[in-house]
Write an enzyme that holds these catalytic residues in place. Structure first.
Site, PDB file in Angstrom:
ATOM      1  N   GLN A 112      67.193 102.980 150.059  1.00 57.51           N
ATOM      2  CA  GLN A 112      67.413 104.022 151.079  1.00 57.51           C
ATOM      3  C   GLN A 112      66.879 103.529 152.433  1.00 57.51           C
ATOM      4  O   GLN A 112      66.826 102.347 152.654  1.00 57.51           O
ATOM      5  CB  GLN A 112      66.773 105.370 150.661  1.00 57.51           C
ATOM      6  CG  GLN A 112      67.462 106.029 149.475  1.00 57.51           C
ATOM      7  CD  GLN A 112      67.089 105.443 148.131  1.00 57.51           C
ATOM      8  OE1 GLN A 112      65.926 105.385 147.788  1.00 57.51           O
ATOM      9  NE2 GLN A 112      68.063 104.991 147.374  1.00 57.51           N
ATOM     10  N   ASP A 170      71.723 101.859 153.591  1.00 50.22           N
ATOM     11  CA  ASP A 170      72.913 101.007 153.722  1.00 50.22           C
ATOM     12  C   ASP A 170      72.841 100.073 154.930  1.00 50.22           C
ATOM     13  O   ASP A 170      73.865  99.696 155.505  1.00 50.22           O
ATOM     14  CB  ASP A 170      74.190 101.869 153.816  1.00 50.22           C
ATOM     15  CG  ASP A 170      74.370 102.727 152.578  1.00 50.22           C
ATOM     16  OD1 ASP A 170      73.926 102.297 151.509  1.00 50.22           O
ATOM     17  OD2 ASP A 170      74.939 103.818 152.696  1.00 50.22           O
ATOM     18  N   LYS A 194      70.193  95.819 153.071  1.00 52.27           N
ATOM     19  CA  LYS A 194      68.985  95.298 152.415  1.00 52.27           C
ATOM     20  C   LYS A 194      69.336  94.297 151.315  1.00 52.27           C
ATOM     21  O   LYS A 194      68.697  93.252 151.175  1.00 52.27           O
ATOM     22  CB  LYS A 194      68.172  96.470 151.823  1.00 52.27           C
ATOM     23  CG  LYS A 194      67.711  97.471 152.879  1.00 52.27           C
ATOM     24  CD  LYS A 194      67.084  98.703 152.262  1.00 52.27           C
ATOM     25  CE  LYS A 194      68.046  99.602 151.535  1.00 52.27           C
ATOM     26  NZ  LYS A 194      69.045 100.293 152.384  1.00 52.27           N
ATOM     27  N   GLY A 200      72.750 101.454 146.468  1.00 52.23           N
ATOM     28  CA  GLY A 200      73.876 100.552 146.224  1.00 52.23           C
ATOM     29  C   GLY A 200      73.685  99.381 147.173  1.00 52.23           C
ATOM     30  O   GLY A 200      73.876  99.522 148.378  1.00 52.23           O
ATOM     31  N   HIS A 201      73.224  98.261 146.661  1.00 52.58           N
ATOM     32  CA  HIS A 201      72.902  97.099 147.502  1.00 52.58           C
ATOM     33  C   HIS A 201      73.957  96.015 147.280  1.00 52.58           C
ATOM     34  O   HIS A 201      74.047  95.447 146.195  1.00 52.58           O
ATOM     35  CB  HIS A 201      71.497  96.574 147.165  1.00 52.58           C
ATOM     36  CG  HIS A 201      70.415  97.551 147.520  1.00 52.58           C
ATOM     37  ND1 HIS A 201      69.076  97.299 147.344  1.00 52.58           N
ATOM     38  CD2 HIS A 201      70.477  98.798 148.070  1.00 52.58           C
ATOM     39  CE1 HIS A 201      68.369  98.336 147.773  1.00 52.58           C
ATOM     40  NE2 HIS A 201      69.201  99.262 148.202  1.00 52.58           N
TER      41      HIS A 201
HETATM   42  P1  GDP Z   1      72.098  98.262 151.462  1.00 53.29           P
HETATM   43  O1  GDP Z   1      72.186  99.498 150.651  1.00 53.29           O
HETATM   44  O2  GDP Z   1      71.064  98.352 152.538  1.00 53.29           O
HETATM   45  O3  GDP Z   1      71.917  97.014 150.630  1.00 53.29           O
HETATM   46  O4  GDP Z   1      73.501  98.103 152.215  1.00 53.29           O
HETATM   47  P2  GDP Z   1      74.959  98.328 151.550  1.00 53.29           P
HETATM   48  O5  GDP Z   1      75.251  97.181 150.672  1.00 53.29           O
HETATM   49  O6  GDP Z   1      75.075  99.689 150.979  1.00 53.29           O
HETATM   50  O7  GDP Z   1      75.857  98.344 152.855  1.00 53.29           O
HETATM   51  C1  GDP Z   1      75.958  97.246 153.702  1.00 53.29           C
HETATM   52  C2  GDP Z   1      77.437  96.854 153.796  1.00 53.29           C
HETATM   53  O8  GDP Z   1      77.634  95.992 154.888  1.00 53.29           O
HETATM   54  C3  GDP Z   1      77.939  96.089 152.583  1.00 53.29           C
HETATM   55  O9  GDP Z   1      79.296  96.379 152.404  1.00 53.29           O
HETATM   56  C4  GDP Z   1      77.741  94.635 152.992  1.00 53.29           C
HETATM   57  O10 GDP Z   1      78.616  93.757 152.320  1.00 53.29           O
HETATM   58  C5  GDP Z   1      78.079  94.704 154.448  1.00 53.29           C
HETATM   59  N1  GDP Z   1      77.366  93.762 155.310  1.00 53.29           N
HETATM   60  C6  GDP Z   1      76.084  93.339 155.211  1.00 53.29           C
HETATM   61  N2  GDP Z   1      75.752  92.570 156.268  1.00 53.29           N
HETATM   62  C7  GDP Z   1      76.844  92.515 157.065  1.00 53.29           C
HETATM   63  C8  GDP Z   1      77.115  91.909 158.325  1.00 53.29           C
HETATM   64  O11 GDP Z   1      76.269  91.284 158.948  1.00 53.29           O
HETATM   65  N3  GDP Z   1      78.367  92.090 158.853  1.00 53.29           N
HETATM   66  C9  GDP Z   1      79.322  92.798 158.195  1.00 53.29           C
HETATM   67  N4  GDP Z   1      80.510  92.917 158.789  1.00 53.29           N
HETATM   68  N5  GDP Z   1      79.103  93.393 157.008  1.00 53.29           N
HETATM   69  C10 GDP Z   1      77.866  93.262 156.451  1.00 53.29           C
HETATM   70  P1  IMO Z   2      70.695 102.377 149.698  1.00 54.21           P
HETATM   71  O1  IMO Z   2      69.506 101.838 148.957  1.00 54.21           O
HETATM   72  C1  IMO Z   2      72.448 105.701 151.887  1.00 54.21           C
HETATM   73  C2  IMO Z   2      71.328 109.741 150.590  1.00 54.21           C
HETATM   74  C3  IMO Z   2      72.394 110.597 149.944  1.00 54.21           C
HETATM   75  C4  IMO Z   2      71.922 111.963 150.366  1.00 54.21           C
HETATM   76  C5  IMO Z   2      70.399 111.838 150.271  1.00 54.21           C
HETATM   77  C6  IMO Z   2      69.801 112.335 148.960  1.00 54.21           C
HETATM   78  O2  IMO Z   2      71.986 101.843 149.224  1.00 54.21           O
HETATM   79  O3  IMO Z   2      70.488 102.231 151.177  1.00 54.21           O
HETATM   80  P2  IMO Z   2      69.726 111.382 146.488  1.00 54.21           P
HETATM   81  O4  IMO Z   2      70.830 110.988 145.544  1.00 54.21           O
HETATM   82  O5  IMO Z   2      68.767 110.291 146.789  1.00 54.21           O
HETATM   83  O6  IMO Z   2      69.046 112.639 146.058  1.00 54.21           O
HETATM   84  O7  IMO Z   2      70.488 111.745 147.869  1.00 54.21           O
HETATM   85  O8  IMO Z   2      70.118 110.469 150.411  1.00 54.21           O
HETATM   86  N1  IMO Z   2      71.131 108.415 149.942  1.00 54.21           N
HETATM   87  C7  IMO Z   2      71.531 107.254 150.483  1.00 54.21           C
HETATM   88  N2  IMO Z   2      72.232 107.002 151.606  1.00 54.21           N
HETATM   89  N3  IMO Z   2      71.997 104.686 151.132  1.00 54.21           N
HETATM   90  C8  IMO Z   2      71.277 104.923 150.010  1.00 54.21           C
HETATM   91  O9  IMO Z   2      70.692 103.936 149.301  1.00 54.21           O
HETATM   92  C9  IMO Z   2      71.053 106.253 149.625  1.00 54.21           C
HETATM   93  N4  IMO Z   2      70.399 106.846 148.587  1.00 54.21           N
HETATM   94  C10 IMO Z   2      70.455 108.159 148.810  1.00 54.21           C
HETATM   95  O10 IMO Z   2      73.668 110.291 150.452  1.00 54.21           O
HETATM   96  O11 IMO Z   2      72.237 112.203 151.699  1.00 54.21           O
HETATM   97 MG    MG Z   3      73.623 100.907 150.044  1.00 53.02          MG
END
Ligand code: GDP
Ligand code: IMO
Ligand code: MG
Length: 423
Positions: free
Chosen positions: A224, A14, A17, A41-42
Site C-alpha cells: 500500500q 501502486d 514498489k 499487487g506488486h
Molecule cells: P506496486 O503495488 O507499488 O508494486 O505497483 P503496481 O505494480 O501495482 O503498479 C505499478 C505499475 O506501473 C505496474 O503496472 C508496473 O509494471 C508499472 N511500472 C512500474 N514502473 C514503471 C515505470 O517506470 N514506467 C512505466 N511506464 N510503468 C511502470
Molecule cells: P499495493 O501494495 C492501491 C486500497 C483499496 C481501498 C483501501 C482499503 O499494490 O500498493 P483494503 O482491501 O486494504 O481494505 O482496501 O486501500 N488498497 C490499495 N490501493 N494499492 C494497494 O496495494 C492497495 N491495497 C489496498 O483500494 O481503497
Molecule cells: Mg499495486
C-alpha cells in the site's frame, strides 16, 4: 551489525514498489514484507514476462535472496498457494526461499465474506476495499480473536477454525440482505492449509535480528502507501495496517534505531484506487491520458485507477513522517508527450490557504497548481542521469528542493532494466 533498509510507497499505493524491490534485491540477502496482505499487487517484469506478487516478497525471483513474510502481514493461504504455484511454474524452488512468521495472522474465508458484506452495506460510502478480507482479519488480530500461521500445526487447529468461523457466521446475521456461499471459498482454503504446512515457519523477529547481527543485508518491502496508513492516511478511506516506516518495527520486530535507509517511492504524478479524498485528481482528458498511457488499472482487482497531478503537500508530509532518506521516482515516461505538467503545491479550503493534509480532508480541498514545462522527449531508453532532458531535470530538482531529499533512482519503464541509478 547491519541496519535494515526499507522501500515503501509515499502515495496511495501502486507506486511501483514491486518493480523496485525486484530491481535492487540482488544487493540484499533477504527481502521481508512487514504489513498488508493480498490487497497488495506488486508487478514485476523481466525477460519479456510479467508477474504480480500479492503476499510473496518481490525478491523471490533472485537466486541468492531469501524472502520472509513477517508477523505484521495477514496471510490468506489459498491466495498464497496460488501465487506459489505460479512462481514454481517459472522454475523457482519457492519452499527453500520463503520463510513465514509463525505470528502472522490468517485471513479466513469468512473474513472475505465479512469484508464484502460490510462494503455492500455501506453503499455509496463504502471504502472500495479489495475485498480480500483485510479489514476483518486485522480487526480479529487487534480484537485478539485471530488465528496465526503457527496455529495450523496445532492438533486442534480444525476445531479452533470452526469456532472462529461460527462466530463470523453469527456476525453475518447483521447483514440480512447479504447472501453468500462459503463452500467455494472454504474448500480451497482448507486444502491450502494442508499445503502450507510444508513451508518453513519461523520466529521471524528472532531470525531478522540475528541476521542483522551477522551483517546480513535485509530489505523491508512495504505494501500500500503512506496515504492509506490506518493512522495517518485519509481515514476512513485507508487500509487496516501501518504502511509507514513505523510498520517495519511492529511488522518485523525491528527496533527504530535499527532502521537504515528509508527509500520512499512516488509516481511522477498520482493515482488512487477506491474511494476517498484526492485533491489533485483530474476528471478531464489529461486524467484519461495518464490512465491510458500509464496502464493505470489495479494489479489486484483490475479496477480503473483515479489519476491526477503530483501532490507536493501530501508528498512532503509523507516524506517527513517516514523519515525518508532517499526518493525513487516512478513512471515519468508516462508524461513524455505532455506539453505542460502540473503539481499541486498547496491547497485552498473555504478561501483559506492550507499547507497541510488535514485530518478531515474531503472534496472541499482544492489544489493550487504550479505549471512546469514538459520535456517532450522519450525517457524509456535513457540509462544515465546526465542524458535526461533539462526540462525533466528541472522537475527532479524542484522535487528535491521541496522535499529536501535526493532522488536516487528514476524508473523509466515497467521492465527491470528500465531504470536510472544516480550516484
Ligand atoms: P506496486 O503495488 O507499488 O508494486 O505497483 P503496481 O505494480 O501495482 O503498479 C505499478 C505499475 O506501473 C505496474 O503496472 C508496473 O509494471 C508499472 N511500472 C512500474 N514502473 C514503471 C515505470 O517506470 N514506467 C512505466 N511506464 N510503468 C511502470
Ligand atoms: P499495493 O501494495 C492501491 C486500497 C483499496 C481501498 C483501501 C482499503 O499494490 O500498493 P483494503 O482491501 O486494504 O481494505 O482496501 O486501500 N488498497 C490499495 N490501493 N494499492 C494497494 O496495494 C492497495 N491495497 C489496498 O483500494 O481503497
Ligand atoms: Mg499495486
Amino acid at each position: 551489525m547491519k541496519k535494515i533498509d526499507v522501500v515503501l510507497g509515499l502515495q496511495w499505493g501502486d507506486e511501483g514498489k514491486g518493480k523496485i524491490v525486484d530491481s535492487i534485491s540482488p544487493a540484499y540477502d533477504v527481502v521481508a514484507r512487514f504489513q498488508g496482505g493480498p490487497n497488495a499487487g506488486h508487478s514485476l517484469q523481466f525477460d519479456g514476462e510479467g508477474f504480480v506478487m500479492h503476499t510473496v516478497p518481490s525478491g523471490i525471483f533472485r537466486d541468492k535472496t531469501l524472502n520472509i513474510i513477517g508477523n505484521g502481514v495477514v496471510v490468506d493461504p489459498a491466495i498464497l498457494m496460488d501465487e506459489v504455484h505460479k512462481i514454481e511454474a517459472k522454475g523457482v524452488d519457492v519452499k527453500s526461499k520463503l520463510l513465514i512468521s509463525k505470528r502472522a495472522n490468517l485471513i479466513l474465508p469468512t473474513h472475505r465474506i465479512l469484508d464484502a458484506a460490510s462494503e455492500s452495506a455501506m453503499g455509496k460510502g463504502k471504502i472500495g476495499s479489495t475485498l480480500k478480507g483485510i479489514g476483518p482479519a486485522y480487526m480479529d488480530k487487534t480484537g485478539r480473536y485471530g488465528l496465526r500461521i503457527g496455529d495450523v500445526l496445532l492438533p486442534d487447529f480444525r476445531e479452533r477454525y470452526e469456532a472462529k468461523k461460527q462466530r463470523h457466521i453469527q456476525m453475518l446475521t447483521q447483514y440480512p440482505d447479504f447472501t453468500y456461499d462459503l463452500a467455494p471459498l472454504e474448500g480451497p482454503w482448507l486444502a491450502a492449509i494442508e499445503e502450507l504446512k510444508k513451508f518453513t515457519f519461523i520466529e521471524s523477529e528472532r531470525y531478522v535480528n540475528d541476521a542483522m547481527m551477522n551483517d546480513v543485508a535485509i530489505l523491508a518491502e512495504g505494501a500500500q502507501g503512506s496515504l492509506l496508513d490506518i493512522d495517518f492516511g485519509t481515514y476512513p478511506f485507508v487500509t487496516s495496517s501501518n504502511t509507514m516506516a513505523s510498520g517495519v518495527c511492529t511488522g518485523l520486530g525491528v527496533a527504530p534505531n535499527r532502521i537504515g535507509k528509508v527509500m520512499g517511492i512516488f509516481k511522477a504524478y498520482c493515482t488512487r484506487v477506491g474511494n476517498g479524498p484526492f485533491p489533485t485528481e483530474l476528471f478531464d482528458e489529461t486524467g484519461e491520458e495518464l490512465r491510458k498511457i500509464g496502464h493505470e488499472y489495479g494489479a489486484t482487482t483490475g479496477r480503473s485507477r483515479r489519476c491526477g497531478w503530483l501532490d507536493m503537500v501530501a508528498l512532503k508530509q509523507t516524506v517527513m513522517m517516514n523519515g525518508v532518506t532517499e526518493l525513487i521516482m516512478m513512471k515519468p515516461d508516462v508524461m513524455d508527450g505532455f506539453e505542460t505538467i502540473k503539481v499541486g503545491v498547496s491547497y485552498k479550503r473555504y478561501g483559506q490557504d492550507l499547507d497541510y493534509f488535514p485530518y478531515d480532508a474531503d472534496e472541499s480541498i482544492e489544489p493550487v497548481l504550479r505549471e512546469f514545462k514538459g520535456w517532450q522527449t522519450p525517457l524509456s531508453d535513457i540509462r544515465r542521469y546526465e542524458d535526461f532532458p533539462q526540462a525533466f531535470k528541472d522537475y527532479v530538482n524542484y522535487i528535491e528542493a521541496e522535499t529536501g531529499c535526493p532522488v536516487k533512482i528514476i524508473s523509466v519503464g515497467p521492465d527491470r532494466s528500465e531504470i536510472v541509478y544516480r550516484d
